[in-house]
Enzyme design. Structure first.
Site, PDB file in Angstrom:
ATOM      1  N   THR A   1       0.822  -1.214   0.000  1.00  0.00           N
ATOM      2  CA  THR A   1       0.000   0.000   0.000  1.00  0.00           C
ATOM      3  C   THR A   1       0.854   1.261   0.000  1.00  0.00           C
ATOM      4  O   THR A   1       0.460   2.306  -0.525  1.00  0.00           O
ATOM      5  CB  THR A   1      -0.935  -0.016   1.222  1.00  0.00           C
ATOM      6  OG1 THR A   1      -1.669  -1.245   1.196  1.00  0.00           O
ATOM      7  CG2 THR A   1      -1.913   1.133   1.208  1.00  0.00           C
ATOM      8  N   THR A   2       2.050   1.156   0.559  1.00  0.00           N
ATOM      9  CA  THR A   2       2.935   2.318   0.658  1.00  0.00           C
ATOM     10  C   THR A   2       3.325   2.896  -0.701  1.00  0.00           C
ATOM     11  O   THR A   2       3.687   4.059  -0.805  1.00  0.00           O
ATOM     12  CB  THR A   2       4.170   1.933   1.520  1.00  0.00           C
ATOM     13  OG1 THR A   2       3.684   1.637   2.833  1.00  0.00           O
ATOM     14  CG2 THR A   2       5.219   3.008   1.579  1.00  0.00           C
TER      15      THR A   2
ATOM     16  N   HIS B   1      -1.133  14.281   6.629  1.00  0.00           N
ATOM     17  CA  HIS B   1      -2.336  14.895   7.214  1.00  0.00           C
ATOM     18  C   HIS B   1      -2.007  15.465   8.594  1.00  0.00           C
ATOM     19  O   HIS B   1      -1.307  14.829   9.377  1.00  0.00           O
ATOM     20  CB  HIS B   1      -3.427  13.837   7.374  1.00  0.00           C
ATOM     21  CG  HIS B   1      -3.893  13.244   6.082  1.00  0.00           C
ATOM     22  ND1 HIS B   1      -4.824  13.847   5.286  1.00  0.00           N
ATOM     23  CD2 HIS B   1      -3.544  12.095   5.445  1.00  0.00           C
ATOM     24  CE1 HIS B   1      -5.046  13.099   4.216  1.00  0.00           C
ATOM     25  NE2 HIS B   1      -4.269  12.038   4.280  1.00  0.00           N
TER      26      HIS B   1
ATOM     27  N   SER C   1      -5.613   4.847   5.958  1.00  0.00           N
ATOM     28  CA  SER C   1      -5.191   6.247   5.981  1.00  0.00           C
ATOM     29  C   SER C   1      -5.478   6.842   7.362  1.00  0.00           C
ATOM     30  O   SER C   1      -6.502   6.506   7.958  1.00  0.00           O
ATOM     31  CB  SER C   1      -5.983   7.025   4.929  1.00  0.00           C
ATOM     32  OG  SER C   1      -5.411   8.275   4.736  1.00  0.00           O
TER      33      SER C   1
ATOM     34  N   CYS D   1      12.673  12.765 -19.405  1.00  0.00           N
ATOM     35  CA  CYS D   1      11.558  13.568 -18.848  1.00  0.00           C
ATOM     36  C   CYS D   1      11.946  14.172 -17.492  1.00  0.00           C
ATOM     37  O   CYS D   1      11.652  15.318 -17.204  1.00  0.00           O
ATOM     38  CB  CYS D   1      10.318  12.711 -18.647  1.00  0.00           C
ATOM     39  SG  CYS D   1       9.696  11.939 -20.118  1.00  0.00           S
TER      40      CYS D   1
ATOM     41  N   CYS E   1       6.587  10.551 -20.439  1.00  0.00           N
ATOM     42  CA  CYS E   1       6.505   9.366 -21.325  1.00  0.00           C
ATOM     43  C   CYS E   1       6.382   8.083 -20.527  1.00  0.00           C
ATOM     44  O   CYS E   1       6.260   7.009 -21.103  1.00  0.00           O
ATOM     45  CB  CYS E   1       7.688   9.319 -22.295  1.00  0.00           C
ATOM     46  SG  CYS E   1       9.165   8.535 -21.651  1.00  0.00           S
TER      47      CYS E   1
ATOM     48  N   CYS F   1      13.105   5.388 -21.414  1.00  0.00           N
ATOM     49  CA  CYS F   1      14.236   4.929 -20.590  1.00  0.00           C
ATOM     50  C   CYS F   1      14.126   3.494 -20.079  1.00  0.00           C
ATOM     51  O   CYS F   1      15.108   2.940 -19.602  1.00  0.00           O
ATOM     52  CB  CYS F   1      14.437   5.868 -19.402  1.00  0.00           C
ATOM     53  SG  CYS F   1      13.056   5.934 -18.253  1.00  0.00           S
TER      54      CYS F   1
END
Ligand SMILES: Cc1cc2nc3c(=O)[nH]c(=O)nc-3n(C[C@H](O)[C@H](O)[C@H](O)COP(=O)(O)OP(=O)(O)OC[C@H]3O[C@@H](n4cnc5c(N)ncnc54)[C@H](O)[C@@H]3O)c2cc1C
Length: 486
Positions: free
Chosen positions: A42-43, A51, A340, A405, A440, A445
């Site tokens: 999830t990280t 927050h 969260s 990029c 992109c 790359c």
């Protein structure tokens, strides 16, 4: 058998923060992560908002750790060299009746100890963030909120823990745990570990790990959430994090600046049964863009460059974080259900787990050699022209730009691979250097990064993976294809 005082199971932001905290003490600790890299649960898939802490109900575990964790970020960012911006945040109201909700959040925040909260009006709202919908009337302003790249923070925790002697083992999926009077025996697919204490930080699999030692008390279900990344070409950056009024269970669709100048829009929220499925949906794009445009009308679909998703690990009995020592199995500590705001809370969760371990009998003697500082990967694009010239003269690999990029050089990629807990996959390189995160999305790359990983890890190119064994990139040569020119 490898023997430790403490074994942490799970290398997300929760587990790595705990590893770093424990690395301050004279003890033998290890972290076991099932995946090929840390920060890949999830990280890796969230909004990265630190927050401030006005949201959780004051009676909850979340409230105990959120505000405290957020306030720890500025110092941690300095010590660990990760990017953090103290942007503040606003919950935006458009009608007079919205002040009722804003006042409730304000009172809630005061009870949670959040400093500096204020209800502000139009002039101040637009001064802080000129891009907010001109129909905005009121906002709850939280000056201590911020933003960070969650995987960068977790990687920084893990690297610093490793440099301070915590062993970080990846590709180690815990499949069995037994306990005698003194020790846990922990089995992975190919090794055994022994520990006096276990910290369960296994995210959506936290209930599975608890069940392995006979604790049936928890049920973790994923709450799926999607997010969008907007191209920097959108032409503006945001100064602060913008929330709508919260929904029943979530904070609503939030517009978030990132430390690298993009804008993220997140998140949708839907309970699911599947602990693996993070495939994104067409409906998600529409829902997110509609929510975002309500707050920032200038956000346009044509600047969308990526959509991704994550699974919040929700403990369904409490809908709260579970941070406690098991009463049934001595020495087994849970840090699970970290939905969260787990990123914001992680540093405070780590301190709480440290104290629980101490109460449970772990001897915590401060380690004199502990070094709180980590040197981050050098960001070539931030150097002056003179500094760039000098570096390239000393190390020519910094003269080869691999990702155009985001202007990431070969030197930075080599550093990402060859450091403690270094990158072993293409996504691992991306999360450490930003190569492939630009407009992109790796089109230019990716194959060059495969070549570098192949060379540095000493493996054939077709064994270099995007993220895990299910994400093979190269299946063989095409007919008539010559050796790659890299
Ligand atoms: C859409 C979305 C948006 C969010 N936005 C924010 C936000 O803006 N701010 C915020 O503070 N929080 C946010 N969150 C919440 C935050 O992402 C989580 O609270 C946090 O990432 C949880 O971290 P964790 O370490 O507990 O879990 P994870 O990151 O999932 O780590 C658990 C690790 O355990 C490993 N593991 C599992 N089983 C085993 C096993 N058997 N053996 C070994 N290892 C195992 C996994 O591979 C994984 O790496 C958001 C979440 C979502 C989904």
């Amino acid at each position: 058998m490898l023997k430790f005082d403490v074994v942490i199971i799970g290398g997300g932001i929760t587990g790595t923060a705990i590893a770093r905290e424990l690395s301050k003490f004279d003890l033998k600790a290890a972290l076991l992560e099932a995946n090929m890299d840390i920060a890949s649960g999830t990280t890796k898939g969230n909004g990265g908002v630190i927050h401030s802490g006005y949201d959780p109900n004051p009676s909850t575990m979340k409230a105990k750790v959120n505000c405290k964790g957020a306030l720890m970020y500025p110092k941690l960012a300095k010590e660990l060299g990760f990017e953090y911006k103290n942007t503040g945040s606003m919950v935006v109201g458009f009608e007079d009746k919205d002040t009722e909700v804003l006042n409730k959040l304000y009172e809630n925040g005061k009870k949670n100890g959040v400093p500096g909260l204020r209800i502000i009006e139009r002039d101040e709202i637009f001064k802080i963030e000129p891009r907010v919908n001109r129909a905005a009337k009121y906002a709850l302003y939280a000056p201590t909120a911020g933003i960070a790249d969650p995987f960068e923070v977790a990687i920084a925790f893990a690297e610093n823990a490793s440099e301070n002697d915590v062993k970080i083992y990846r590709n180690q999926k815990v499949v069995g745990i037994t306990k005698n009077d003194e020790f846990f025996n922990i089995t992975t697919q190919n090794r055994e570990y022994q520990a006096r204490f276990i910290v369960n930080a296994a995210g959506v699999y936290g209930d599975y790990i608890a069940k392995l030692v006979g604790i049936e008390d928890y049920e973790i279900k994923p709450r799926f959430g999607e997010l969008l990344v907007m191209d920097k070409a959108i032409g503006f950056e945001l100064n602060t994090v913008l929330f709508p009024l919260p929904g029943n269970r979530t904070k609503g669709i939030v517009v978030i600046p990132t430390v690298h100048g993009n804008i993220i829009v997140g998140s949708t929220a839907r309970m699911t049964e599947d602990k693996e499925d993070i495939s994104v949906t067409k409906e998600g794009i529409e829902e997110l863009l509609n929510g975002a445009k309500h707050l920032v009308p200038d956000i346009e679909k044509r600047f969308l460059i990526r959509q991704f998703a994550g699974l919040r690990p929700v403990e369904t009995n409490t809908n709260d974080f579970v941070i406690e020592a098991s009463k049934k199995v001595k020495g087994f500590i849970n840090a699970i259900g970290i939905q969260s705001p787990g990123v914001a809370s992680a540093p405070a969760i780590a301190e709480m787990v440290r104290d629980i371990l101490s109460n449970e009998g772990l001897d915590l003697k401060e380690k004199k050699s502990f070094n709180p500082y980590r040197t981050p990967i050098l960001d070539f694009s931030e150097l002056t022209d003179e500094e760039k010239d000098e570096l390239i003269r000393k190390k020519p690999s910094y003269g080869r730009v691999i990702c155009r990029c985001e202007t990431v050089t070969e030197g930075e990629i080599l550093s990402a691979i060859n450091r403690p807990v270094g990158a072993v996959t293409v996504d691992g390189v991306k999360r450490r250097t930003r190569a492939g995160m630009g407009r992109c999305q790796g089109g230019f790359c990716q194959h060059r990064i495969v070549s570098i990983l192949s060379r540095e890890l000493g493996i054939p190119k077709d064994e270099v993976l995007l993220e895990n064994e299910k994400s093979k990139l190269i299946f063989g040569k095409m007919k008539g294809q010559e050796e790659s020119r890299e």
